[in-house]
Design a protein around this motif. Sequence first.
Motif, PDB file in Angstrom:
ATOM      1  N   THR A  62       0.843  -1.196   0.000  1.00  0.00           N
ATOM      2  CA  THR A  62       0.000   0.000   0.000  1.00  0.00           C
ATOM      3  C   THR A  62       0.885   1.256   0.000  1.00  0.00           C
ATOM      4  O   THR A  62       0.388   2.372  -0.061  1.00  0.00           O
ATOM      5  CB  THR A  62      -0.939   0.060   1.228  1.00  0.00           C
ATOM      6  N   ASP A  63       2.182   1.019   0.095  1.00  0.00           N
ATOM      7  CA  ASP A  63       3.138   2.118   0.109  1.00  0.00           C
ATOM      8  C   ASP A  63       3.860   2.152  -1.248  1.00  0.00           C
ATOM      9  O   ASP A  63       4.451   1.154  -1.669  1.00  0.00           O
ATOM     10  CB  ASP A  63       4.111   1.849   1.272  1.00  0.00           C
ATOM     11  N   ASP A  64       3.798   3.292  -1.940  1.00  0.00           N
ATOM     12  CA  ASP A  64       4.424   3.430  -3.271  1.00  0.00           C
ATOM     13  C   ASP A  64       5.893   3.017  -3.262  1.00  0.00           C
ATOM     14  O   ASP A  64       6.380   2.357  -4.179  1.00  0.00           O
ATOM     15  CB  ASP A  64       4.345   4.881  -3.765  1.00  0.00           C
ATOM     16  N   GLU A  65       6.587   3.430  -2.193  1.00  0.00           N
ATOM     17  CA  GLU A  65       8.016   3.132  -2.085  1.00  0.00           C
ATOM     18  C   GLU A  65       8.274   1.630  -2.168  1.00  0.00           C
ATOM     19  O   GLU A  65       9.230   1.183  -2.793  1.00  0.00           O
ATOM     20  CB  GLU A  65       8.567   3.669  -0.750  1.00  0.00           C
ATOM     21  N   SER A  66       7.396   0.868  -1.504  1.00  0.00           N
ATOM     22  CA  SER A  66       7.554  -0.590  -1.489  1.00  0.00           C
ATOM     23  C   SER A  66       7.397  -1.173  -2.888  1.00  0.00           C
ATOM     24  O   SER A  66       8.086  -2.111  -3.258  1.00  0.00           O
ATOM     25  CB  SER A  66       6.530  -1.241  -0.566  1.00  0.00           C
ATOM     26  N   ARG A 106      -6.856   2.448   1.433  1.00  0.00           N
ATOM     27  CA  ARG A 106      -6.032   1.251   1.395  1.00  0.00           C
ATOM     28  C   ARG A 106      -6.444   0.342   0.232  1.00  0.00           C
ATOM     29  O   ARG A 106      -5.601  -0.197  -0.480  1.00  0.00           O
ATOM     30  CB  ARG A 106      -6.222   0.506   2.715  1.00  0.00           C
ATOM     31  N   GLN A 109      -5.306   2.001  -2.976  1.00  0.00           N
ATOM     32  CA  GLN A 109      -3.847   1.960  -3.039  1.00  0.00           C
ATOM     33  C   GLN A 109      -3.346   0.560  -3.426  1.00  0.00           C
ATOM     34  O   GLN A 109      -2.496   0.419  -4.304  1.00  0.00           O
ATOM     35  CB  GLN A 109      -3.306   2.360  -1.658  1.00  0.00           C
TER      36      GLN A 109
END
Lengths: 268, 329
Positions: A62-66, A106, A109
């Motif tokens: 759910t995190d772009d960085e990941s 969430r 995302q």
Amino acid sequence: MKHFALITGASEGLGKSLALECANKGMDILLVSLPSTGLPELKLLLDQNFEVFVDYLEIDLTDDESCHYLIEYVKSKEYPISFLINNAGVGGNYQFGNQDFAVFNRMIQLNIKALTMITHGMINVLAKNSQSFILNVSSMIIHFEGPYKQVYGATKSFIFYFSKSLSIELKDKNIQVTVLCPGGINSNIKMARINNQCNLLQQISVLYPEEVAAYSIEKTMKGKNVIIPGKIVNLYFIFSKLLPNQFRNWLIKTNNTKLIKSQQALSQ
Amino acid sequence: MKTFITGGSGYLGQRLAWRLAESGEYVHVLIRNKNAAVHLEHPNIKIFYGDILKIKSIKEALGDCQYIFHVAALARVWSKNPEDFYTVNVEGTKNLIQVAKETKIQKFILTSSTGTIGPSLKKPNDENTPRWSSFNNDYEISKYLAEKELLKAVLDGFPGLIVSPSRIFGPGLDSPSSGINRLIAGYLKNKVAIMPTTHHALGNYGFIDDIVEGHIKAREKGEIGQKYILGGENKSLGELFQTIKNLSPQRGLMLKFPVWPLKYWSWLELYMGNNFGRSPKITPDFVKRINEDAVFSSGKAIKDLGYKITPFEEAIQTTIQFLINKRAS
């Protein structure tokens, strides 16, 4: 050709069954799921029972960085991914007005953004193989618009359109895009308990994740664009088209209301 | 030394209570049904009437016992209200742990089931094998959740451990929890048994007397927080049927039946169950399992507890003899 699969949401339910099915078919696998959801144990199980290479990555998509990290990770390791399975997703039944937006954020995302980013990042990797596959997990509910699934259903509709469109676009790159639309699956303890409380007509339409996984991999490799697993589900689908709209909507509403109630009862 | 056994009127619990009482130990049992008391009439067994769902009953029955065998469970494939499994198996376990925590209990042995670990792949399952197969029946889910409750308590210093019998058979009371006994009894009575045409799937068959001894050994030597599989030999369904046929004194028919219609039959059984309260003979989950291996290793119990496995044929022979004698009496 030996395939290398990337499976998101691989720690539980359908994702785990897909991982086992890929291993059973002799594919190497990169498992992706949230931290402390049992990926090291799953890798060990696969190592002990199948002769395939298995790696795992514990990240929150759910995190772009990941998502960026996952794409870079695959490239840096030079994993020749040829079977991308976008399975990770969150669902649930919620009253739109009464729910914190974080829940819907969430869903969007993970179900939409992460899936799109990962697919985008993997296209060049996939295109390097003589034949590659993308399997995106949508849902049967995109054909049954009803209350309490507003955002979830919409994210799954996105996946459906996205997959069908991409399928045509990527034909000449030897990338087969398939979208899976399953009905009810006993994907985890909570779902199994909700499903066991349903009436018989619903119960007999519920599938085991193992059978959905086996069927989906087989049909994807055969080049099917849309997969609806389960004879009973298909029967209901055809039947539902014959029903008058008002009755159909009433049925869906009754069903969804029941679902939201058992979901609330179990989360207490 | 005093031991409290729950489920003393059940198949495994009664056998365990009797075995301990015969060896001179004092046993407390908590049972609900007065009719079940006839199988527990022994000078060393003290019977308490009550329910593990009532804290007061548990307190009375536990008394000054130092050990608890929590054997009681709703162990069957179906219940009209699926919530019963969670009430009895999860809430019941929580109640016992709660009461036991307040006393100076030395060990609490929870009887679980290899069903919580589920089917196996190529390598035999052991205590550390993660569950890879989907959960599809409330019994297994509830036992899995009961294990979790116990392990949670262990983290706070509770002296609990788990034993997990496999498919259990052998002499004892009639019970829905031994399908093998019913299979043998049916074959002896009707001279017919129905076996699936695909019968390659391996299962683990644990002899009740081994499992009873395993419980006692777990009480002696079992480590807190550990789980021990108490099983028997791994045999295919075909071998199981063949052994029963070979060792039965009479000749009988083994009818072969394809698996696919069973799925539809199980739906009908479920319908009858839900609408007329008739307990289904087979369930969809049972049909799914027919073709899945469930191979288990009892290696840890053998090594750490000194658990012993009676050879399969000998165990089946003993069971057949017991069931013949029972029919005659």
